[in-house]
Design a protein around this motif. Structure first.
Motif, mmCIF file in Angstrom:
data_model
loop_
_atom_site.group_PDB
_atom_site.id
_atom_site.type_symbol
_atom_site.label_atom_id
_atom_site.label_comp_id
_atom_site.label_asym_id
_atom_site.label_seq_id
_atom_site.Cartn_x
_atom_site.Cartn_y
_atom_site.Cartn_z
ATOM 1 N N TYR A 1 59.840 56.854 52.170
ATOM 2 C CA TYR A 1 60.830 56.133 52.977
ATOM 3 C C TYR A 1 60.413 54.667 53.180
ATOM 4 O O TYR A 1 61.228 53.753 53.011
ATOM 5 N N ASP A 2 59.139 54.464 53.550
ATOM 6 C CA ASP A 2 58.667 53.090 53.786
ATOM 7 C C ASP A 2 58.837 52.232 52.537
ATOM 8 O O ASP A 2 59.260 51.080 52.614
ATOM 9 N N ARG A 3 58.509 52.821 51.404
ATOM 10 C CA ARG A 3 58.614 52.079 50.151
ATOM 11 C C ARG A 3 60.079 51.762 49.848
ATOM 12 O O ARG A 3 60.415 50.663 49.393
ATOM 13 N N SER B 1 61.316 49.007 52.394
ATOM 14 C CA SER B 1 60.688 47.719 52.072
ATOM 15 C C SER B 1 61.283 47.140 50.796
ATOM 16 O O SER B 1 61.594 45.950 50.731
ATOM 17 N N TYR C 1 62.163 63.108 53.681
ATOM 18 C CA TYR C 1 61.984 62.266 54.882
ATOM 19 C C TYR C 1 63.264 62.306 55.729
ATOM 20 O O TYR C 1 63.212 62.456 56.957
ATOM 21 N N ASP D 1 57.118 60.191 54.439
ATOM 22 C CA ASP D 1 57.102 58.926 55.186
ATOM 23 C C ASP D 1 56.833 57.740 54.252
ATOM 24 O O ASP D 1 57.471 56.692 54.367
ATOM 25 N N ALA E 1 56.983 52.344 61.310
ATOM 26 C CA ALA E 1 56.868 51.362 60.212
ATOM 27 C C ALA E 1 58.053 50.394 60.206
ATOM 28 O O ALA E 1 57.891 49.219 59.884
ATOM 29 N N ASP E 2 59.234 50.867 60.596
ATOM 30 C CA ASP E 2 60.406 49.973 60.667
ATOM 31 C C ASP E 2 60.228 48.956 61.793
ATOM 32 O O ASP E 2 60.586 47.789 61.647
ATOM 33 N N LYS F 1 61.547 54.618 63.478
ATOM 34 C CA LYS F 1 60.304 54.789 62.763
ATOM 35 C C LYS F 1 59.352 53.630 63.048
ATOM 36 O O LYS F 1 59.745 52.472 63.030
ATOM 37 N N ARG G 1 57.561 46.494 60.660
ATOM 38 C CA ARG G 1 58.109 45.625 59.614
ATOM 39 C C ARG G 1 58.988 44.542 60.230
ATOM 40 O O ARG G 1 58.967 43.387 59.831
#
Ligand SMILES: [Zn+2]
Length: 259
Positions: free
Chosen positions: A84-86, A89, A124, A81, A26-27, A24, A30
């Motif tokens: 999942y990001d939340r 994180s 997700y 999405d 965002a991963d 992903k 991050r």
């Protein structure tokens, strides 16, 4: 090739022209920043034993072949999405507490609206799993497609979450950038090996390993099962390395720190 069939979106059946990221975006951002990635600290993507340097979070190597239409890969699944990001994180930001307690309360992650958010998180994982199945040339089980618009549903997909204790041996800066996916395994009976009866798979962000069990019993030590039906995730524990491998691994980490 006159019989060429353009790929279709596995969610809605329209023409597929976008690809989900294998890892992903965002991963990646991050863990490694926005790129471009250069030098020895750059992320590499290991697949079937082949190591490829990743140039930036949009690099083609981290994408699957097209299996979704534009709307299904963006607006229709955006809430999934974001959930999942939340989740990821929050877990990484609260790593110490999570590792001590070994459970995750969705109310701590998402607040009072956790019921909808944990359902979006599950969806997700359905999206991620569906794209993996398409990439393997496997038909998508109908229950996965059918559940996406629903508030309550039945599915053969269960998830469990566990701590990879070997990754935990790594220093925090090193392990926080450890992203990856395990092999997709299809299960079949010996009498009919071409008929898949179930699938197992896993993905990981640092020590957090997310295990997929489709129509397969889960292993209890890999965490309690969750089907978007609970407020708490109880984490399991795995130690993939043998004791010899672990000793060599610790020695290598020690050497890396020395030099
Ligand atoms: Zn679509």
């Amino acid at each position: 090739m006159s019989n060429y069939q353009p790929p279709t979106c596995w969610i809605c059946g329209d023409q597929a022209n976008t690809s989900e990221h294998r890892i992903k975006k965002a991963d990646l951002v991050r863990s490694y920043g926005r790129g471009p990635y250069k030098g020895s600290l750059a992320p590499v993507h290991v697949r079937n034993g082949l190591v490829t340097a990743i140039q930036g979070p949009r690099a083609a190597v981290v994408k699957y072949s097209p299996s979704l239409c534009g709307p299904c890969n963006s607006t229709r699944t955006q809430a999934y999405d974001l959930a999942y990001d939340r989740f990821v994180s929050w877990v990484l930001e609260n790593e110490e507490t999570v590792l001590y307690k070994r459970f995750i309360n969705f109310a701590d992650v998402y607040g009072a609206d956790f019921e909808e958010s944990q359902r979006n998180l599950f969806k997700y994982f359905v999206k991620s799993f569906g794209c993996r199945l398409v990439d393997a040339g496997t038909p998508i089980p109908a229950d996965l497609v059918a559940l996406l618009p629903e508030k309550s549903f039945c599915t053969a997909l269960k998830l469990t979450f566990c701590v990879n204790e070997d990754i935990l041996l790594l220093p925090q800066v090193t392990r926080s950038v450890f992203l990856g996916k395990g092999a997709l395994i299809a299960w079949a009976s010996k009498d009919a090996p071409s008929i898949h009866t179930g699938y197992t798979w896993n993905e990981h962000v640092s020590w957090l390993t997310m295990n997929y069990w489709y129509s397969q019993p889960s292993e209890g030590y890999m965490g309690s099962t969750w089907i978007a039906d609970g407020q708490y995730l109880y984490l399991g524990s795995i130690q993939p390395l043998s004791s010899e491998e672990r000793a060599a691994f610790l020695e290598k980490i020690h050497d890396d720190v020395e030099t």
